[in-house]
Design an enzyme around this catalytic site. Structure first.
Site, PDB file in Angstrom:
ATOM      1  N   GLY A  79       0.833  -1.200   0.000  1.00  0.00           N
ATOM      2  CA  GLY A  79       0.000   0.000   0.000  1.00  0.00           C
ATOM      3  C   GLY A  79       0.866   1.246   0.000  1.00  0.00           C
ATOM      4  CD  GLU A  80       3.937   2.615   3.189  1.00  0.00           C
ATOM      5  OE1 GLU A  80       4.897   3.127   2.550  1.00  0.00           O
ATOM      6  OE2 GLU A  80       4.107   1.954   4.236  1.00  0.00           O
TER       7      GLU A  80
END
Length: 345
Positions: free
Chosen positions: A311-312
């Site tokens: 993610g991120e």
């Protein structure tokens, strides 16, 4: 909030295709780079597209469903990771800096009160969502507020010249939200949508699946009521990302879509305004089990498949050089004529 997204005009399509095809290479030899170059040329309505002030928007929020034991990590990790972003220590910091992408973190609803920071936009709707096992995660009013805040973030960046956005997120429990959104909006059994998230073992995965199945059965939603589905199962960071994506497409920007959670936000946005898909580059296929099925549902092809599941926005940041390469080859590569290279007989 209403968004007005129009399908890019096809007027320049033939000229773009001719320019791409007349580069010093066999037809189609640059594969997906050619389709990305064509897509960006159509978005910008030009034969000489440009990527300006690329910006990664990372939305963060907490989820009440964590209290049902769907994640092996405690909720406090969301705030701890946001602080890590602000200190420059996360993977998204490294990859954004490497590729000269401006990183902007947005507190959409983290259960923590951050000190003022120039790298953090305070758009907190509340201190996390409710536990959707029992009640909707947020009210319709909060959902609308999230979309409005996301839209405002994009407008601010566009005013600074940005025309390409990466989208990322942080929120312990948000794979549970994404799985439920996918299950309802794609009309798939929850078992086909749920994955291990941040690293559940087999027993944890079974528990998570059972909890999410109970939640979906409890609310009995109609998948045509997209805003109610988003309000019931979304996170503040997901809802804010929906608003940001819709606004970015309305402003005719390029959207770099990251992994499972980010694609779930795009799924919601596409249910609201289907023409948003013309503005999206799907950067990778996540190792989270439901992501490939979501991409298949949207009938889109990702640039990369590297078994990422962080993610991120990390997949979007890693794929950005490929998007830049697509723009660079159409602008800088010689044509058969300019290079005096003979074409195929």
């Amino acid at each position: 909030m209403k968004f007005n997204i129009v399908q890019p005009s096809q007027i320049v399509k033939t000229a773009l295709e001719n320019k791409i095809n007349n580069k010093t290479k066999p037809l189609g030899a640059l594969g997906m780079l050619e389709s990305v170059a064509l897509q960006i040329g159509l978005i910008q309505q030009t034969l000489t597209p440009q990527l300006v002030n690329p910006t990664m928007l990372v939305f963060a929020g907490d989820h009440g469903v964590v209290n049902a034991g769907v994640s092996p990590y405690p909720q406090a990790v969301t705030a701890q990771m946001v602080l890590n972003f602000l200190q420059g220590g996360a993977a998204i910091n490294v990859f954004s800096a490497q590729n000269n992408i401006h990183l902007q973190v947005i507190d959409s609803g983290v259960n923590y009160q951050f000190s003022p920071n120039s790298n953090l936009i305070d758009a907190k709707i509340a201190m996390g969502t409710h536990n959707f096992l029992y009640v909707p995660a947020m009210t319709i009013a909060q959902c609308e507020q999230s979309l409005t805040c996301g839209s405002g973030v994009v407008n601010t960046m566009v005013a600074k010249g940005c025309n390409v956005f990466g989208f990322g997120e942080m929120g312990i429990g948000n794979t549970s939200s994404a799985s439920c959104l996918m299950s309802i909006l794609c009309d798939l059994p929850i078992e086909e949508c749920v994955g291990r998230g941040t690293g559940l073992d087999d027993a944890g995965l079974l528990h998570k699946t059972n909890i999410l199945a109970q939640a979906i059965a409890h609310h009995e939603l109609n998948n045509n009521d997209v805003m109610q589905v988003l309000a019931t199962f979304g996170g503040f960071e997901i809802a804010m990302m929906v608003g940001a994506m819709l606004q970015a497409a309305e402003r005719q920007c390029i959207l770099l879509i990251d992994g499972f959670i980010t694609t779930s936000a795009l799924l919601v946005a596409a249910k609201i305004q289907p023409d948003i898909l013309h503005y999206c580059v799907f950067t990778h296929c996540s190792d989270e089990s439901g992501h490939k099925k979501m991409l298949d549902y949207l009938k889109v092809k990702p640039l990369l498949n590297m078994d990422l599941r962080l993610g991120e926005g990390t997949g979007a940041a890693l794929a950005y050089p490929l998007v830049l390469a697509a723009v660079n080859f159409i602008n800088q590569m010689a044509s058969f004529e300019s290079a005096s290279v003979s074409q195929k007989i």
